[in-house]
Design an enzyme around this catalytic site. Structure first.
Site, short mmCIF file in Angstrom:
data_model
loop_
_atom_site.label_atom_id
_atom_site.label_comp_id
_atom_site.label_asym_id
_atom_site.label_seq_id
_atom_site.Cartn_x
_atom_site.Cartn_y
_atom_site.Cartn_z
N CYS A 20 -6.17 3.22 -0.46
CA CYS A 20 -5.27 3.18 -1.61
C CYS A 20 -4.41 1.93 -1.48
CB CYS A 20 -4.45 4.46 -1.75
SG CYS A 20 -3.20 4.75 -0.48
N ARG A 26 -1.86 8.64 -1.44
CA ARG A 26 -3.16 9.16 -1.82
C ARG A 26 -4.19 9.16 -0.69
NH1 ARG A 26 -4.08 5.28 -6.73
NH2 ARG A 26 -3.01 3.94 -5.24
N ASP A 132 -1.58 7.28 -8.85
CA ASP A 132 -0.59 7.03 -7.81
C ASP A 132 0.67 7.84 -8.12
OD1 ASP A 132 1.12 6.07 -5.87
OD2 ASP A 132 0.64 3.97 -6.22
#
Length: 166
Positions: A20, A26, A132
Site C-alpha cells: 500500500c 491496508r 485508504d
C-alpha cells in the site's frame, strides 16, 4: 471471475508481498489477516507473507492505531507489525505481489503475471481497490477489514488449489 495465483518460483513454497502507500493501514491489515487464514488452513509452513509501503514516511513504525484497534477488536494480533518500504527487487523475490489500489500498482511498475491488485481475488468485487481509510473514521477501517477477510479467504483457496493442499 477472480484471479488465479501464478505458479511458485520454488516448488512447495510460496511468497506473497502486500503493498500500500505507507504500510500502516491496508497492507498490514491484510498481512495480519492473511497470515492467520493461512495458519488456520495449514499453509503457514509453506506460504510466507510480507507487507510494505511505496513511501518511506513510516518505516520502522507500528501500524496505525485505528487499524490495530480494528484488528484487535476482531480477534487478531496487530502488535508485531513494523512498517517497511517496498523494494523493486521484491518483484523478482516473491511469487505474487498484491497492491491495494491502482496508484500503488502503478508505483511498483504496473500489473503483470505476478503483480496485481489484492482484490483481484475478491469474490464480491474482483479487481476493485481497497480504499485508504487513513483520513476517515473507524468505519473505513471496518470496511477495509471486511474486504481483507473475504479476499484473504479467496487467496487461501487459490493457494490450496495451486499447492495441492486441502
Amino acid at each position: 471471475m477472480t484471479a488465479a495465483a501464478p505458479a511458485p518460483r520454488t516448488p512447495g513454497r510460496y511468497s506473497i508481498a502486500l503493498v500500500c502507500l505507507g504500510n500502516i493501514c491496508r497492507s498490514p491489515m491484510a498481512h495480519v489477516v492473511l497470515e492467520q487464514r493461512l495458519e488456520a488452513a495449514g499453509l503457514a509452513d509453506v506460504v510466507r507473507v510480507v507487507s510494505s509501503g511505496t513511501g518511506d514516511w513510516h518505516v520502522g513504525k507500528p501500524m496505525d492505531e485505528r487499524a490495530a484497534a480494528t484488528l484487535t477488536e476482531a480477534g487478531y494480533d496487530a502488535t508485531r507489525h513494523r512498517a517497511q518500504q517496498f523494494a523493486p527487487s521484491w518483484l523478482d523475490e516473491h511469487d505474487l505481489v498484491l497492491a491495494m489500489d491502482r496508484a500503488n500498482l502503478a508505483d511498483i511498475g504496473g500489473p503483470g503475471e505476478r503483480v496485481m491488485l489484492f482484490r483481484a481475488f475478491d469474490p464480491v468485487a474482483p479487481g476493485s481497490e481497497v480504499p485508504d481509510p487513513y483520513y476517515g473514521g473507524p468505519e473505513g477501517f471496518e470496511e477495509v477489514l471486511e474486504m481483507v477477510e473475504r479476499t484473504s479467504d479467496a487467496v487461501v483457496v487459490a493457494l490450496q488449489r495451486l499447492l495441492g493442499r486441502p
